[in-house]
Design an enzyme around this catalytic site. Structure first.
Site, mmCIF file in Angstrom:
data_model
loop_
_atom_site.group_PDB
_atom_site.id
_atom_site.type_symbol
_atom_site.label_atom_id
_atom_site.label_comp_id
_atom_site.label_asym_id
_atom_site.label_seq_id
_atom_site.Cartn_x
_atom_site.Cartn_y
_atom_site.Cartn_z
ATOM 1 N N HIS A 183 0.704 -1.285 0.107
ATOM 2 C CA HIS A 183 0.084 -0.119 -0.016
ATOM 3 C C HIS A 183 0.844 1.298 0.127
ATOM 4 O O HIS A 183 0.779 2.253 -0.949
ATOM 5 C CB HIS A 183 -0.923 -0.001 1.394
ATOM 6 N N GLU A 184 1.853 1.240 0.921
ATOM 7 C CA GLU A 184 2.708 2.431 1.235
ATOM 8 C C GLU A 184 3.710 2.623 -0.258
ATOM 9 O O GLU A 184 3.732 3.818 -0.503
ATOM 10 C CB GLU A 184 3.638 2.695 2.328
ATOM 11 N N HIS A 187 1.516 4.390 -2.803
ATOM 12 C CA HIS A 187 1.625 5.820 -2.818
ATOM 13 C C HIS A 187 3.034 6.314 -3.198
ATOM 14 O O HIS A 187 2.914 7.403 -3.855
ATOM 15 C CB HIS A 187 1.547 6.105 -1.071
ATOM 16 N N GLU A 213 -5.085 7.600 -3.128
ATOM 17 C CA GLU A 213 -5.365 6.269 -2.664
ATOM 18 C C GLU A 213 -5.835 5.237 -3.436
ATOM 19 O O GLU A 213 -5.703 4.016 -3.313
ATOM 20 C CB GLU A 213 -6.699 6.716 -1.548
HETATM 21 ZN ZN LIG Z 1 -3.322 5.175 2.117
#
Ligand SMILES: [Zn+2]
Length: 417
Positions: A183-184, A187, A213
């Site tokens: 997830h990170e 980003h 997101e």
């Molecule tokens: Zn996030």
């Protein structure tokens, strides 16, 4: 466009008198400290008294910011351009209508994986090695970033050659860490793949909260929790944790990583129940700002909604309404998470017209995915607005159909419905 938006935001902020802004900043500071304190003492009365002030402050600002938008729409559109209550209502009503029956049905069904897996412990040093492996696959090297350690993972972009991420290690939470890293790094990839001319300028970053997101969730869920990626990951897990993994099949891992459950924690929620964790918070915010709910009733309302969607009730406020830090600094953020998840599905459908990313996932190969996202989404940084990027990349305005179809197809197949 981003500069016009920055200008618009600054002009808007200038309409609020300085003493009101100062008061607001003080309330946010106090509320953040109170939230931390309440977590340890489990006495949420101190936080609730600050939250009352925070809600009043936000409502107070409406009279200065009234213009294109009114009331709660001011809060919502400050977080995500163009997304008003009407638009969120339409998205969430659709999700409730089409996805909730599926959630309810699946919650009555037996688990599809060997639940012994939830009791396993996974050495943390080996988890760090896995983190490194995932980062390498995703193209996130030591030259452009680092994965630090923290309690609540986040990503911080400094310039287009230096975007740092964090994760959290726990012996019992191998998969939680693994997906948090994906997830990170999702980003981080967004910002690293910005047009290099935007580096360290106001144009670096993501077009909006939801757009950012949509990218992290694309890597974490759409790719990371796909059957194909888990087929690739399984032998690696067996190699790193031979003793623990010999007891579990590939199916166990795939079904475990896609287990639909009525657990309480939003950040640990599966893809299918996730939007309902958001809808609960959105409804509470909406009722607060429409003067239909008071702060002292938030917990009861949260539990009531949780019961309605998931058939269970959190035991306390730590597991329930105040598990997230967000309300200690403001409102309107939660719905952008669900919107981002929905946008990911639209990006996926568009990408699939060019190539099949899941074929690449069988080999843990992220190169074509990264290149596509760079070309169609990432390179624009903040130079275009959220819906402009979506339109450029997919040829369409926001369309929730992709998300609903994706969820239905994936989970009906997993649960043989
Ligand atoms: Zn996030």
């Amino acid at each position: 466009m981003a500069i016009a938006k920055e200008y618009e935001d600054i002009t808007k902020q200038r309409r609020i008198p300085v003493d009101i802004i100062t008061k607001g900043m003080r309330i946010v500071n106090e509320a953040s400290l109170a939230w931390e304190e309440a977590r340890t003492s489990l006495d949420y009365s101190i936080f609730e008294s600050k939250l009352v002030k925070l809600v009043d402050y936000e409502k107070d600002c409406y009279k200065y910011l009234d213009g294109k938008y009114h009331g709660f729409d001011i809060t919502l559109t400050e977080m995500e351009d163009d997304f008003t209550e009407e638009k969120y209502d339409s998205l969430f009503n659709e999700i409730e209508k089409e996805i909730l029956p599926l959630v309810k049905k699946i919650l009555t069904m037996p688990k599809k994986y060997n639940i012994e897996l939830t009791k396993e412990k996974f050495d943390i040093d080996k988890q760090r090695k896995l983190t490194k492996k995932i980062c390498d696959l995703m193209g996130y090297s030591n030259e452009v970033g680092v994965v630090g350690e923290t309690i609540h993972p986040f990503t911080n972009g400094i310039n287009s050659c230096d975007v740092r991420t964090t994760t959290r290690y726990d012996e019992s939470l191998l998969f939680s860490n693994l997906y948090s890293v994906m997830h990170e790094v999702g980003h981080a990839t967004y910002e690293l793949q910005n047009n290099s001319e935007f580096s360290a300028t106001a144009l670096m970053g993501g077009a909006s909260c939801a757009l950012h997101e949509s990218q992290s969730r694309f890597y974490e869920n759409y790719l990371g929790r796909s059957r194909e990626f888990i087929e690739f990951l399984y032998p690696i897990l067996k190699e790193v944790y031979p003793t623990q993994m010999e007891k579990y099949t590939l199916d166990d891992i795939y079904y475990y990583c896609n287990d639909v459950s009525n657990q309480f924690t939003r950040t640990e929620a599966d893809e299918l129940t996730y939007p309902f964790h958001i809808i609960i918070r959105y409804k509470i915010e909406k009722e607060l700002f429409h003067n239909e709910l008071t702060v002292d009733k938030i917990s009861d309302r949260f539990n009531e909604l949780f019961m309605e969607y998931f058939g269970v009730k959190p035991k306390n406020k730590l597991l329930g309404c105040y598990q997230d830090v967000h309300w200690s600094s403001g409102f309107g953020y939660f719905p952008t998470y669900a919107l981002g998840s929905a946008m990911s599905a639209q990006f996926l459908a568009s990408m699939e017209k060019d190539f099949n990313p899941f074929t690449d996932m069988k080999n843990g190969d992220f190169k074509r995915v990264n290149a596509w996202l760079k070309e169609h989404v990432h390179k624009y940084g903040k130079s275009k607005k959220n819906l402009e990027v979506l339109k450029i990349a997919t040829g369409e305005d926001f369309n929730p159909r992709y998300y609903i179809d994706y969820l239905k197809n994936k989970f009906k197949k997993i649960y043989n419905i």
